[in-house]
Design an enzyme around this catalytic site. Structure first.
Site: not given
Length: 742
Positions: A467, A472, A474, A496, A589
Site C-alpha cells: 500500500g 511513504g 506500507v 510503514k 478519519d
C-alpha cells in the site's frame, strides 16, 4: 491524433450526409406536399422505435430488488439463461449506471462508471464512449464479465445524454432545411420526437443549427427545452460547434436565451468555446464571447490558452484580441474584498491569477468579476464581498472533489468570529485556559516515543509493497524477535516506511504523533503498534492479511452476508471507537478505507494519521491548519468550524456503515465536497442502501443528526449492535473481544 479527431472536423457532417444522399434527408417540406404531418411523424416514430428496439435494456430508477425480480421472472419464463441482463440508474451517482446480469442461475450487479464525460467503464475494463456502445461491447464477448450479455429484459432506450448516437428523425431532417415554420409545426405536434435525441452522427438538432447558423430555428429549439449543455459525438456543446463553424450570431442566442456555459470543456482536449474559435481564427466569435465577459485565458488539459493556439496557427487578428494588453477594465475594486494580511501575500504581486484549474486573469479584479457573473466550478457565484471596514457574511471557499484544506476553513472561522461566533459542540463549559493551552499537555504526552518498543533495523526484513500512505509506502515484512509482545521467532508484520524528504518537510512530527498515539492503545478491534525503528525511521505494526475493508467489500460482495458478517463488523468498529473515546482520542478519519480485515470474523480500526487527543476540560479538538479533509465523511461542525469530537466521529461511523451496506459504493457519488456540504445543509442525507435492514438505516440517520448532542454515543452504538435481539448472531464473538481488551 489527426486534426479532425482533435478539433472535431465540421466537414464530417457534410461528408456523411452526402454519403447518405442529403437530398433524401432534406426533403421534409417536399414530403408534406403529398403526406400529412401526422402520417410522417407516425411513420418516423415507428422507424425510430424499430431501431431503438435493439437497445431497450434500460429500466431507469428501479431498485436492486426490483431488477433481480425482473431477471428472476425472465429466468422462470426462459429457463436457465446465462447473460439475461438489464441496466438501471445507480443510486449513488446520477451519472453512473448498474448492469444486472444472470450467470449459472445467479444474479450479479456491476457498476457502470462514467469515467469522464459520456465515456463508460465496468470495473477496470475498457473505457467506451456511449452507454449503448459499452453494452454492445459486452454483447459481443464476455471481455472479463461473468458471461457474455445475451438477452435483455425489455425496457426503454438509454437516456440521450448517455448515448453516442441514434436514429436520424424527422426533426433532425427538418432542421437541416433551416425552415423555422416547418420546425415549429413539428415541435408543437404531439408526436414530435425528443428534441434532444441524437442522430446517426451523434449530434442533436441544436448542434446542427449551430453548425449551419439557423438562428431562428435555434431559438425555437431552446424554447422547446433543447439542452444547450449536451455534448455531441466529438464531445462538443452547441456553443463550441457554433464557435468552430464561425457562427458568431448563434452565441448571444445560446448564452443569453439558452444560458449556455462558455467554460464547458471538451472531454478530449479540455478546450472551451474560446479555444475552438481561436484555433480556427474565428475573430467574430471571439468578439461575441468577450461581449459576454468570457475569460480570454482558459486553460486546456495541456495548459494551452486560446492565445497559444492563435499564435501556433498564425491567427493574427485573434492574437490582437486575446492579447493581455487588450484587456477590459474590471468593474470590481480590490478595496472591496482584498485582505492582504489574511492570506498569502504573494498573490497580490502575481502577474497571472487563477482558481484551481480555472482560466487565467490579468488581475484579481478581473478574477472576482468573472466569478461574480458565473460560478464556473465554484459552489455559487460570488454575491457579497467582505470589505476591510465592514464584516458581512463570508464567501464560501472552493473545495476539491471530496477534500478541503484545513487552512481555508480556519480562515472562514476567523472571519465568522468577528460577528456572532458559533456555539462550540462541547458538553463542558470553557475554562480559563485557552484551547491551545488545553491541547498542549495531552499532545506533548502522546508525541513522546520513550515508551515505544525500539526495534533494530537488522531485525526487520522488508517484503513487497502492499500500500501507499501519505508520506511513504506500507510494506509486508518479517520481524525477528525472541521476546516482546510477539512470542514467535519470526513474525509477519506491516511496516510503514517513509520518503527521504519526510523529515526535512516537517511531516515527521505528524508521523511521531501517530506512533505516540498508537503505542498506548491496546484493543482487539484496533491495529496494534508493535514498535518503532529509529534508523531509518519506520513504524512496525501488526499485519492484517485481508487488507482494506473497502477493497474487501467490493471484491467479495457475494460472499459477505448482512447476517452475521456486516452486523459483526459494525459492532466491532463501534467497540473499537468506544475504546478510543475512553482514551479521549478523536479519530477524525473513520471510513471503510481505514478499517482492515483480519478475517470475516474480525476487523480492526487503522490509520491514525489524522487523530488527535484533547484535554478533558474542553472535550473537543479544534483544527486550525494543515492537512486535507475527507469532507464526505465529516459532520457539519467539522467543515464549518474545524471542531472535532466523538460526536463527529459518530457521524463518520454512520457514513462507514453506509459504505458497508452498499458494499463499497462511493458516498454521495460524484458530488464535489462543496456540493455535499450544501446537500447536508439542506437537510438531505444518504439514501437507504438496498440490502440494509431498516433498523440499521435508522441508526445511520441518528448518527447524522445535525445537532451533535442528539447523535448516539459509541457506547450507545456498541450496546445497540451487541444487545438488540436483531444482532444476536454477533454476541458470542463480541463477548470474546471484551475479554481481550486491557
Amino acid at each position: 491524433m489527426s486534426d479532425s479527431e482533435l478539433y472535431g472536423d465540421n466537414d464530417e457532417f457534410d461528408s456523411i450526409y452526402a454519403n447518405e444522399d442529403i437530398e433524401h434527408l432534406i426533403n421534409v417540406g417536399e414530403l408534406l406536399k403529398t403526406k400529412s404531418l401526422d402520417e410522417l411523424l407516425k411513420n418516423d416514430q415507428w422507424r425510430t422505435q424499430e431501431i431503438d428496439s435493439k437497445i431497450n435494456w434500460y429500466h431507469g430508477k428501479i431498485s436492486r430488488e426490483s431488477s433481480e425480480s425482473l431477471l428472476k421472472e425472465g429466468l422462470a419464463k426462459l429457463g436457465t439463461v446465462d447473460g439475461l441482463f438489464l441496466v438501471r440508474d445507480s443510486t449513488s451517482s446520477p451519472s453512473d449506471f448498474v448492469l444486472t446480469v444472470t450467470s449459472s442461475a445467479k444474479i450479479y450487479h456491476f457498476v457502470i462508471k462514467e469515467a469522464y464525460s459520456g465515456h463508460y467503464q465496468i470495473d477496470d475494463g475498457v473505457i467506451i464512449q456511449g452507454l449503448e456502445k459499452l453494452i454492445s461491447y459486452y454483447e459481443s464477448d464476455a471481455n472479463g464479465l461473468v458471461t457474455r450479455l445475451h438477452q435483455f429484459c425489455g425496457g426503454e432506450p438509454p437516456p440521450y445524454q448517455a448515448r453516442l448516437e441514434g436514429a436520424t428523425n424527422i426533426l433532425h431532417r427538418a432542421v437541416l432545411e433551416g425552415n423555422p415554420d416547418l420546425v415549429g409545426k413539428i415541435l408543437n405536434h404531439p408526436l414530435c420526437p425528443n428534441v434532444n435525441s441524437k442522430n446517426q452522427l451523434g449530434t442533436t438538432a441544436l448542434h446542427d443549427c449551430c453548425r449551419y447558423g439557423f438562428e431562428a430555428v435555434a431559438q425555437l429549439l431552446i424554447e422547446h427545452n433543447a439542452d444547450v449543455h449536451v455534448k455531441d459525438k466529438q464531445g462538443l456543446t452547441p456553443l463550441q460547434r457554433a464557435c468552430a463553424a464561425n457562427q458568431s450570431d448563434m452565441i448571444p442566442i445560446l448564452i443569453k436565451k439558452g444560458k449556455a456555459n462558455a467554460q464547458t470543456r471538451s472531454p478530449k482536449t479540455g478546450w472551451v468555446a474560446m479555444h475552438d474559435a481561436a484555433m480556427r481564427g474565428n475573430k467574430e466569435c471571439i468578439q461575441a464571447l468577450l461581449e459576454f465577459h468570457t475569460p480570454k485565458m482558459p486553460r486546456a488539459e495541456d495548459g494551452s490558452t486560446p492565445l497559444d493556439l492563435a499564435s501556433r496557427y498564425g491567427r493574427y487578428d485573434c492574437i490582437q484580441l486575446l492579447s493581455p494588453q487588450n484587456s477590459v477594465t474590471a468593474l470590481t475594486k480590490k478595496a472591496d474584498w482584498f485582505h492582504p494580511d489574511l492570506d498569502r501575500k504573494d498573490y497580490k504581486d502575481c502577474l497571472v491569477h487563477f482558481i484551481d484549474d480555472g482560466p487565467y486573469f490579468e488581475s484579481l479584479e478581473s478574477l472576482i468579476e468573472h466569478y461574480s457573473r458565473q460560478a464556473d466550478g465554484l459552489s455559487t457565484k460570488l454575491l457579497v464581498s467582505v470589505s476591510t471596514n465592514t464584516i458581512r457574511p463570508d464567501l464560501p471557499p472552493r473545495p476539491a472533489d471530496d477534500i478541503i484544506d484545513d487552512d481555508l476553513y480556519a480562515l472562514a472561522e476567523d472571519s465568522r468570529g468577528t460577528a456572532n461566533p458559533p456555539p462550540l459542540p462541547a458538553s463542558h463549559p470553557p475554562s480559563s485556559k485557552t484551547v491551545q493551552q488545553k491541547q498542549a499537555e495531552p499532545l506533548q504526552k502522546l508525541e513522546s516515543l520513550e515508551d515505544c518498543k525500539k526495534i533494530r533495523s537488522k531485525d526487520i526484513v522488508l517484503g513487497n509493497e502492499i500500500g501507499q500512505g501519505e508520506f511513504g509506502a506500507v510494506r509486508k515484512g518479517q520481524l525477528k524477535t525472541k521476546d516482546g509482545p510477539l512470542s514467535k521467532k519470526k513474525t509477519t508484520v506491516a511496516i510503514k516506511t517513509f520518503h527521504k524528504d519526510v523529515e526535512n518537510s516537517g511531516a515527521l512530527q505528524s508521523i511521531k504523533r501517530e506512533a505516540g498515539l498508537m503505542h498506548m492503545l491496546n484493543h482487539t478491534c484496533i491495529v496494534q503498534l508493535i514498535g518503532i525503528c529509529e534508523e531509518p525511521f519506520m513504524l512496525v505494526e501488526e499485519f492484517v492479511p485481508l487488507g482494506s475493508m473497502l477493497d474487501y467489500l467490493q471484491d467479495h460482495e457475494k460472499s459477505i452476508p448482512v447476517k452475521p458478517t456486516l452486523y459483526l463488523w459494525a459492532a466491532q468498529i463501534a467497540s473499537g471507537m468506544q475504546y478510543l473515546e475512553s482514551k479521549k482520542v478523536v479519530h477524525r478519519d473513520l471510513a471503510a478505507r481505514n478499517i482492515l480485515v483480519e478475517s470475516t470474523k474480525q476487523v480492526k480500526i487503522s490509520d491514525f494519521g489524522l487523530s488527535r487527543a484533547y484535554a478533558e476540560e474542553s472535550n473537543y479538538y479544534k483544527a486550525s491548519k494543515g492537512g486535507r479533509w475527507p469532507v464526505k465523511w465529516y459532520a457539519p461542525e467539522c467543515v464549518n468550524y474545524g471542531k472535532f469530537t466523538h460526536a463527529t466521529d459518530v457521524w463518520s461511523y454512520g457514513v462507514t456503515l453506509w459504505e458497508m451496506f452498499t458494499y463499497g459504493e462511493q458516498p454521495y457519488g460524484d458530488l464535489k465536497g462543496i456540493e455535499v456540504i450544501q446537500l447536508i445543509d439542506s437537510g438531505k442525507r444518504l439514501d437507504k442502501p438496498e440490502k440494509c435492514p431498516e433498523i440499521v438505516y435508522q441508526k445511520m440517520k441518528a448518527c447524522w443528526e445535525k445537532d451533535p448532542h442528539l447523535r448516539p454515543t459509541f457506547n450507545d452504538l456498541h450496546n445497540h449492535f451487541e444487545e438488540d435481539p436483531e444482532y444476536s448472531c454477533t454476541r458470542d464473538v463480541m463477548k470474546r473481544n471484551k475479554k481481550s481488551v486491557k
